[in-house]
Motif scaffolding. Structure first.
Motif, PDB file in Angstrom:
ATOM      1  N   GLY A  32       0.813  -1.167   0.024  1.00 34.81           N
ATOM      2  CA  GLY A  32      -0.058   0.056   0.082  1.00 34.81           C
ATOM      3  C   GLY A  32       0.979   1.106  -0.076  1.00 34.81           C
ATOM      4  N   LEU A  33       1.855   1.179   0.857  1.00 33.58           N
ATOM      5  CA  LEU A  33       2.615   2.576   0.880  1.00 33.58           C
ATOM      6  C   LEU A  33       3.567   2.532  -0.622  1.00 33.58           C
ATOM      7  N   ARG A  34       4.066   1.399  -1.325  1.00 30.94           N
ATOM      8  CA  ARG A  34       4.700   1.420  -2.437  1.00 30.94           C
ATOM      9  C   ARG A  34       3.643   1.971  -3.458  1.00 30.94           C
ATOM     10  N   ALA A  35       2.488   1.754  -3.282  1.00 31.61           N
ATOM     11  CA  ALA A  35       1.462   2.171  -4.124  1.00 31.61           C
ATOM     12  C   ALA A  35       1.166   3.474  -4.057  1.00 31.61           C
TER      13      ALA A  35
END
Length: 50
Positions: free
Chosen positions: A44-47
């Protein structure tokens, strides 16, 4: 230490230990999901942050 009327020290200790045991049991049951949760949060953080 100030004491409140109507409070039994022994009962409060028993209740505190019982609550701590319940929380420890919930943490024990939650440990196996930690790698999947870390992967989910990481994805989620990478997206979110390119």
């Amino acid at each position: 230490m100030a004491r409140m009327g109507g409070r039994n020290l022994a009962i409060s200790w028993i209740a505190g230990i019982l609550c701590a045991g319940v929380i420890a049991g919930l943490v024990w049951f939650a440990i196996p999901i930690m790698p999947a949760m870390a992967s989910f949060v990481g994805d989620g953080l990478r997206a979110l942050l390119p």
